[in-house]
Design an enzyme around this catalytic site. Structure first.
Site, PDB file in Angstrom:
ATOM      1  CE  LYS A   1     113.809  49.138  -0.069  1.00  0.00           C
ATOM      2  NZ  LYS A   1     113.462  48.099  -1.072  1.00  0.00           N
TER       3      LYS A   1
ATOM      4  CB  SER B   1     116.368  48.310  -3.387  1.00  0.00           C
ATOM      5  OG  SER B   1     115.099  47.736  -3.099  1.00  0.00           O
TER       6      SER B   1
ATOM      7  CB  SER C   1     114.645  44.684  -3.438  1.00  0.00           C
ATOM      8  OG  SER C   1     115.201  45.332  -4.565  1.00  0.00           O
TER       9      SER C   1
END
Lengths: 410, 410
Positions: A62, A131, A155
Site C-alpha cells: 500500500k 483505504s 481499511s
C-alpha cells in the site's frame, strides 16, 4: 486468485522458480491492471531471491508504506514523486524472508476516505472499498498472492470483504508500523490480504516470527455471534451471510451463542472517531499547515472539524476505549472468538465513496485480531469477521480457516 | 541559562521582540557552539512570528526528529544530507504556537549509545550524556531556552542531569512521535529540556494543549523515596544529592517515606533491553540489511546480538512490563510521586561513553512522567528524578517545582 501456499509448494516441488513466479505477477499486472487501477508502480527489475521461506512471493505494498526502491506518495499530490530513503520495517522484513515487494498499490490519500482510482475487480461499477483499495483489488484480481494494507477504521477488513479476499488485521503492533505514514498512532494497524485464510496465516506466522499463528484453532470453538447493534443495522444479505457462516461453523463442530455488547462498547464505538481525528490533526499537522489546499475534500473537511477537538475530549475517549478493552478481555473467557459482520453489506455502487467502516472501527480501537472470510454466493462478495482476544491471532485465523472450509463444503 | 518564561515576560512587557530573542539565540550559537558541538545546523533565516504563546522561543530539535527546512541525519552517515519532506508533528506544533525550531542538535546515531561529538558545557572533558546530547548541552550552555529530546532508555533524564538542566520525559505518547526516527516504538518518548521546571511545565502545557500541566502540585505531597536497588548501586554523591532533595522537600511540607520496589519491578527492569532491542532490530532492519558497515560499533554490535532474540523472549518481556505497570498503578494510591536518582552519578570523565541509563529505563518502560531537577552544589551537576503516575505530568512537574524551590532556598 493466486495462492501463496500453491506458489510455495510449486517452488518446493521444483516445478516453479521464484523468478518465474515473480515474473508471472509482473505480467499479470502489465496486462490486467490498466482496467483495475490497483497498481501505481512496480519495482525496477532486479534479481529475484531463490532462497527464503517467502521466495517467489510478489507482494503489493500500500502506497502509505515506505519503499526505498519505489516512490511513495501516500495517495497525495503533496508527495508527488517522493522517494523515502529507507524501506519500512515490514518491507525490510519481507525482503529478509525472500519475498519481493513488487508493486505499490493504490491508497486513498493518507489512508482517509477520499476514494482512490481503483475499481472493484468483481464489478468495475462498484467501489473496491478503502483505504487499502489497491491491495484488496490486486489480490482479488489475481495479480498478486499477498498484499499489505493498513486499518485505522475498517481499511483492511472492509475492502477485503468487498473484493472477496481473505484478510487479517492483526493484534495492535504485532506488525511494526515503522515507515508507515501515520494517521492515528493508537489505531493504525498493518494487515495482510491473501487468496485464503491459510495463505495469510502462513505469511503472518513468518513475518511476525511466531509459528504458532499457523497452528490449527480449537476443534470445537465457542463462537459468540454478534450483530454490533451499537454500530447500526446491516443489509439483509450481509445478515444472511453471517447466519450462513454461523450454521456452517456449527456443522463443523463449533458452538454458537448470541452476544449483545454491553453499554461500554457503545461508548467505545462512539469514541473511535475522537481518538482518530485528534491524532490525525497532529499526525498531519505539517500537511494541514503547509498544504491544506492540496488535501482532498473529505480529509480536509475532517481535519477542519478536528481543529475543534480538545485534549479533554481525547482523554475521555481514550478512557472509554480502555474501559471497553478491559471488559472485552474478561468477556473472552466465555468464548474463543466473536463472529460478526465484516461490512454493512456488499460493495456499494459507484466510485464516489469507499463504503462504511462502522462494523470495523470498534475492533480496531480494541486492538484485537480480526480476520475476514469470504462467504461464497451469488453477486458481489460478502465476508464475515472472526475476532479473537488480543494476541490470539492464531486463534482468529484457525477459527476463520475452519469456517472457510465449512462454507466451501456447504 | 536562558529562561523561556523570562523571554515570554519580556515580550509581553514590550521590552523584547520575538525576532530579537531568536536573533540572540542565533548569535550565541554562532559564537559559542564551536567549543561545544551541540548544534549541527540552523534553520535558514526567515521571518520570526511575533504572535503565538511561544513566539520568540528558539527551539533545539534533536536530529532524529524530522524538519522540513533542515537536513535530518539521525546522527548517521547513512542519512548524510537527508532532507525529509515534512516536519515531525511536534515541530509543526511548535511552529503553530509561534516558536522557531531554530537548530538541529547533536544526537548519537539513531539515539543509540555511540557518543556524539558534543562536550559537557560544565567541563568539556566530560560527556554531556546521551542520546539527546546536543539538546541538553545547548540549554545548559544558554544557547537556547528550549530543546527537544527523546528517551528510549534514559536519553532525556540522564543528559539533563549531567548538564544541570531541568527536563521532562512525559507520559508515553503525550507528545506525538510522528516524524521521529524509531528505535523502539513501545519506549521512544519525546521530552523537553529547559532552564527550570517552570519553563518546561509552561512549554509542555502549551504543546500538549493541557493547561492543567502547569498548575501547582499538591501542597503537602507524599513522596516515596526509592533507591531502585534492582538497578544496582549509585555513587555516594548522587545518593547525598537525593537525600538533600528529600530533606528540602520535607522542609517545604512534603512527607517522605521509603519505597522498596517489589520483585515484579526487578523483572520489568531486566525486561527493558529485550523490548528495546527486539523492536530496534525491526525498526532499523533496512539500515542493518543495507548499511550494516555504516552503523557505529556499539549500535552494530547491539543489533548483531538482537538477531538472536525470539518473539517469545519479547512477548515474555512485554508481559513482565505489563504486570509491573499494573502494580505501579495500584502503588500510586499510597503516594503522589516517587523521588529517585536521575543517574548513577555525575557525568563520567571522557567522551567515549554517554553514561549509564540504569536508573531511567524502568520508568521509560512504565510510561510514567519523569522530571529531573538539578541539585545545586559544587562540581559537575547532579539531578534528582520526580516520577508520577501515568497521565499525571502536571503532578510530577508541580512536585519537581516545589523541590527545585526548596533546594534553591536551602
Amino acid at each position: 486468485m493466486i495462492s501463496l501456499l500453491d506458489i510455495r509448494s510449486a517452488i518446493a516441488n521444483g516445478t516453479l522458480s521464484a523468478a518465474d513466479a515473480v515474473h508471472a505477477a509482473r505480467k499479470e499486472i502489465a496486462e490486467r491492471d490498466p482496467a483495475l487501477g490497483a497498481i501505481l508502480r512496480t519495482a525496477p527489475e532486479a534479481a529475484v531471491p531463490e532462497v527464503g521461506p517467502l521466495a517467489g512471493i510478489a507482494v503489493g505494498v500500500k502506497d502509505i508504506i515506505d519503499t526505498g526502491d519505489m516512490a511513495t506518495e501516500y495517495g497525495s499530490e503533496i508527495y508527488a514523486g517522493w522517494r523515502p530513503r529507507a524501506d519500512a520495517a515490514i518491507v525490510a522484513r519481507l525482503r529478509s524472508l525472500g519475498a519481493v515487494p513488487l508493486a505499490k498499490t493504490a491508497t486513498t490519500a493518507f489512508a482517509g476516505l477520499d476514494p482512490a482510482a481503483t475499481v472493484n475487480p468483481r464489478d468495475p461499477a462498484h467501489t473496491p472499498g478503502g483505504s487499502s483499495s489497491g491491495s484488496a483489488a490486486a489480490v482479488a484480481a489475481g495479480l498478486l498472492p499477498l498484499a499489505l494494507g493498513t486499518q485505522t477504521g475498517g481499511s483492511v477488513i472492509r475492502p477485503a470483504a468487498f473484493c472477496g479476499v481473505a484478510a487479517i488485521k492483526p493484534s495492535f503492533r504485532l506488525l511494526p508500523t515503522v515507515g508507515v505514514k501515520t494517521f492515528s498512532w493508537a489505531l493504525d494497524t498493518l494487515g495482510l490480504f491473501g487468496a485464503s485464510v491459510a495463505d495469510i496465516a502462513h505469511a503472518l506466522a513468518l513475518i511476525a516470527e511466531r509459528p504458532a499463528i499457523e497452528a490449527p484453532g480449537p476443534e470445537r470453538p465457542r463462537l459468540a455471534l454478534c450483530l454490533q447493534a451499537c454500530a447500526g443495522s446491516a443489509d439483509a444479505d450481509a445478515l444472511a451471510a453471517l447466519d450462513r457462516a454461523a450454521r456452517a461453523a456449527e456443522r463443523a463442530g463449533a458452538t454458537v451463542s448470541d452476544l449483545v455488547l454491553p453499554e461500554p462498547f457503545a461508548r467505545a464505538w462512539a469514541a473511535h472517531p475522537t481518538v482518530q481525528d485528534f491524532e490525525a490533526r497532529q499526525a498531519l499537522a505539517w500537511e494541514y499547515a503547509s498544504h491544506r489546499n492540496g488535501l482532498p475534500p473529505v480529509l480536509r473537511g475532517g481535519l477542519d472539524r478536528a481543529q475543534d477537538l480538545t485534549a479533554a475530549d481525547y482523554d475521555a475517549a481514550r478512557r472509554d476505549a480502555h474501559r471497553a478493552r478491559r471488559q472485552l478481555k474478561e468477556m473472552f473467557s466465555g468464548f474463543d472468538a466473536i463472529l460478526t459482520l465484516s461490512s454493512v453489506g456488499r460493495a456499494p455502487k459507484g466510485l464516489g465513496s469507499t463504503g462504511d467502516a462502522r462494523f470495523n472501527r470498534l475492533w480496531t480501537l480494541m486492538g484485537v485480531p480480526c480476520v475476514t472470510v469470504p462467504v461464497p454466493g451469488e453477486g458481489l462478495p460478502l465476508g464475515v469477521q472472526v475476532i479473537a482476544r488480543f494476541g490470539d491471532d492464531g486463534g482468529a485465523l484457525g477459527i476463520a480457516r475452519m469456517i472457510e472450509g465449512a462454507l466451501a463444503r456447504a
